[in-house]
Design an enzyme around this catalytic site. Structure first.
Site, PDB file in Angstrom:
ATOM      1  N   LYS A 104     -11.312  -3.252  18.721  1.00  0.00           N
ATOM      2  CA  LYS A 104     -10.008  -3.676  18.563  1.00  0.00           C
ATOM      3  C   LYS A 104      -9.434  -3.959  20.119  1.00  0.00           C
ATOM      4  CE  LYS A 104      -8.622  -2.477  14.354  1.00  0.00           C
ATOM      5  NZ  LYS A 104      -7.806  -2.894  13.529  1.00  0.00           N
ATOM      6  N   ASN A 155       1.053  -1.222   0.257  1.00  0.00           N
ATOM      7  CA  ASN A 155      -0.030   0.091  -0.051  1.00  0.00           C
ATOM      8  C   ASN A 155       0.919   1.250   0.015  1.00  0.00           C
ATOM      9  OD1 ASN A 155       0.253   1.002   2.781  1.00  0.00           O
ATOM     10  ND2 ASN A 155      -0.419  -1.190   3.171  1.00  0.00           N
ATOM     11  N   LYS A 173     -14.401   1.561  16.586  1.00  0.00           N
ATOM     12  CA  LYS A 173     -13.234   0.914  16.235  1.00  0.00           C
ATOM     13  C   LYS A 173     -12.345   0.583  17.456  1.00  0.00           C
ATOM     14  CE  LYS A 173     -11.365   1.212  12.263  1.00  0.00           C
ATOM     15  NZ  LYS A 173     -10.445   1.997  11.210  1.00  0.00           N
TER      16      LYS A 173
HETATM   17  N1  CTP Z   1      -3.426  -2.832  12.507  1.00  0.00           N
HETATM   18  C1  CTP Z   1      -3.037  -3.482  12.863  1.00  0.00           C
HETATM   19  N2  CTP Z   1      -2.837  -4.880  12.145  1.00  0.00           N
HETATM   20  C2  CTP Z   1      -3.836  -5.201  11.212  1.00  0.00           C
HETATM   21  C3  CTP Z   1      -4.664  -4.084  10.533  1.00  0.00           C
HETATM   22  C4  CTP Z   1      -4.689  -2.959  11.388  1.00  0.00           C
HETATM   23  O1  CTP Z   1      -2.252  -3.546  13.796  1.00  0.00           O
HETATM   24  N3  CTP Z   1      -3.631  -6.304  10.480  1.00  0.00           N
HETATM   25  C5  CTP Z   1      -3.842  -1.356  13.068  1.00  0.00           C
HETATM   26  C6  CTP Z   1      -3.173  -0.390  12.293  1.00  0.00           C
HETATM   27  O2  CTP Z   1      -1.820  -0.076  12.614  1.00  0.00           O
HETATM   28  C7  CTP Z   1      -4.163   1.009  12.821  1.00  0.00           C
HETATM   29  C8  CTP Z   1      -5.444   0.080  13.121  1.00  0.00           C
HETATM   30  O3  CTP Z   1      -5.113  -1.129  13.355  1.00  0.00           O
HETATM   31  O4  CTP Z   1      -3.592   1.201  14.075  1.00  0.00           O
HETATM   32  C9  CTP Z   1      -6.150   0.357  11.853  1.00  0.00           C
HETATM   33  O5  CTP Z   1      -7.122  -0.389  11.949  1.00  0.00           O
HETATM   34  P1  CTP Z   1      -7.871  -1.046  10.491  1.00  0.00           P
HETATM   35  O6  CTP Z   1      -9.014  -2.005  11.014  1.00  0.00           O
HETATM   36  O7  CTP Z   1      -6.959  -1.308   9.562  1.00  0.00           O
HETATM   37  O8  CTP Z   1      -8.629   0.352   9.992  1.00  0.00           O
HETATM   38  P2  CTP Z   1      -8.628   1.318   8.788  1.00  0.00           P
HETATM   39  O9  CTP Z   1      -7.365   0.885   8.233  1.00  0.00           O
HETATM   40  O10 CTP Z   1      -8.832   2.569   9.591  1.00  0.00           O
HETATM   41  O11 CTP Z   1      -9.713   0.749   7.861  1.00  0.00           O
HETATM   42  P3  CTP Z   1     -10.988   0.079   7.964  1.00  0.00           P
HETATM   43  O12 CTP Z   1     -11.809   0.640   9.014  1.00  0.00           O
HETATM   44  O13 CTP Z   1     -11.635   0.434   6.553  1.00  0.00           O
HETATM   45  O14 CTP Z   1     -10.706  -1.319   8.108  1.00  0.00           O
END
Ligand code: CTP
Length: 401
Positions: free
Chosen positions: A342, A208, A338
């Site tokens: 998480k 990305n 979120k």
């Molecule tokens: N993150 C992580 N491991 C992953 C995916 C994300 O640690 N496999 C962390 C990223 O570093 C960031 C946060 O989670 O701190 C972002 O969460 P994510 O769910 O990926 O959200 P977005 O990228 O904002 O997108 P979406 O809500 O569309 O999924």
């Protein structure tokens, strides 16, 4: 206090070199070990005998002095220190540093060192203001070189303006700050940063556009407050800051493993743009066109969520876990959801609608979501966002004991 700290002090050739003798005295008073190095021009202003006597150590002088090389090679000398200080740093020495020259002992040490470098520039005001020097200053700042001064004032040459070397006590204060005598002293913070690369075969991958700029700025700001920082980074465009432990990874799985191996930590900040999926049917050999017109089908598997994993640890969970979120609408509501999903303490939400110009820009508009609600921060340069967040981390860790 600088007790036990080893400082390699490079003394350049300038009238301010006499102040470096006082600097040696001040550093010694604070318990530091000082190894002086004189450039050839520096020797015109200060004798090796006086520098060595004040330091109570050998004063190194010339790269090609074979006796010195037998005693301690220049690579070893540059790395035996905890910090390299250049005072005075002349325009010429700064140009050499910016250009990566290594044609004498001082410049070779500066190129070979794996430690942070702090310089106290000293030169005539016109030389300081010259576009060439200004270019070099920008390059050195980009290389994460620390600056003490210069000050503005009357100069030995009779002119007035910026270019006068900082006073020894000011340089001492900058050295203490470089050693992180700050509020995060003794704290361990893990920062994830950059994109991940998920292999398709040995030569192709899915990635990305994350540059790693915000993560690097954050690691630098935490380091500047005295934290011991482990910087777990995917293949980013922005180089990692100096003075942090860098763990370079490629994939999300490697990033998770590296984060787990870095624990325990007081705080984990997940600024990486982790790929949500990896290629489940990645090939061990390079995929070839077979002439049949068939295209390969990639199958995806979900990657581990590092932020969720660390947030939900049953034992050894860091006191503070922070995630980032890129949102285009209902920023605060999505980010708050979120945070709960998480299980992290805070979410730093970016408003990344194209109209904001934030993606790929130098500024950031952030909403910080904590257990107490949402805080909209003003639009700030990314470095300022990092400093502000680092200060909040320090405050929270202080309060959490
Ligand atoms: N993150 C992580 N491991 C992953 C995916 C994300 O640690 N496999 C962390 C990223 O570093 C960031 C946060 O989670 O701190 C972002 O969460 P994510 O769910 O990926 O959200 P977005 O990228 O904002 O997108 P979406 O809500 O569309 O999924």
């Amino acid at each position: 206090m600088l007790s036990g700290k080893r400082i390699l002090l490079i003394i350049g050739g300038g009238i301010a070199a006499f102040k470096s003798l006082d600097l040696i005295r001040r550093l010694k008073e604070r318990g530091a070990t000082v190894t002086p190095v004189l450039t050839r021009a520096g020797e015109e202003f200060v004798t090796p005998l006086s520098a060595g006597a004040l330091a109570g150590a050998k004063c190194y002088r010339n790269l090609f002095d074979l006796t010195d090389e037998a005693e301690m090679g220049h690579i070893e000398l540059s790395r035996a220190a905890d910090l390299v200080v250049v005072a005075p740093a002349t325009a010429d020495l700064m140009a050499k540093m910016a250009g990566g020259h290594a044609d004498d002992l001082a410049s070779t040490l500066l190129l070979a060192t794996d430690k942070r470098v702090l310089i106290a520039p000293a030169m005539n005001v016109r030389m300081w203001l010259h576009p060439a020097t200004q270019r070099n200053i920008a390059a050195l700042r980009g290389d994460d070189v620390l600056f003490a001064g210069p000050n503005e004032g009357d100069m030995a040459c009779g002119e007035y303006g910026p270019g006068r070397m900082a006073e020894p006590l000011e340089i001492v204060a900058a050295i203490e700050a470089a050693f992180g005598e700050g509020p995060l002293r003794g704290r361990h913070v893990v920062v994830t940063s950059g994109p991940t690369h998920e292999p398709i075969d040995p030569v192709r991958y899915i990635a990305n556009r994350s540059s790693g700029a915000q993560g690097a700025a954050l690691a630098r700001a935490l380091r500047d407050l005295g934290a011991k920082v482990t910087f777990v980074t995917g293949p980013a465009q922005v180089p990692p800051p100096g003075g942090v432990r860098v763990v370079a990874v490629q994939t999300a799985q490697e990033m998770l493993d590296a984060v787990k191996a870095s624990l325990p930590a007081d705080a984990v900040i997940c600024a990486a743009a982790v790929a949500d999926w990896r290629v489940a049917n990645a090939q061990a050999s390079k995929m070839k066109k077979d002439g049949s017109g068939m295209v390969p089908a990639l199958e995806f598997a979900e990657n581990p969520d590092i932020l969720a994993h660390v947030s939900q640890l049953k034992t050894g969970r860091p006191a503070l876990v922070v995630g980032f979120a890129a949102e285009t609408d209902d920023v605060a509501a999505h980010a708050a959801a979120k945070r709960l999903r998480k299980g992290c303490n805070w979410i730093v939400a970016n408003d990344v609608r194209p109209a904001t110009g934030i993606m790929g820009g130098t500024e950031n508009a952030v909403t910080l979501i904590t257990e107490d609600g949402a805080e909209d921060w003003p639009r700030l340069p990314k470095d300022d966002v990092a400093r502000r967040l680092a200060a909040r981390v320090a405050d929270a860790l202080g309060a959490r004991g």
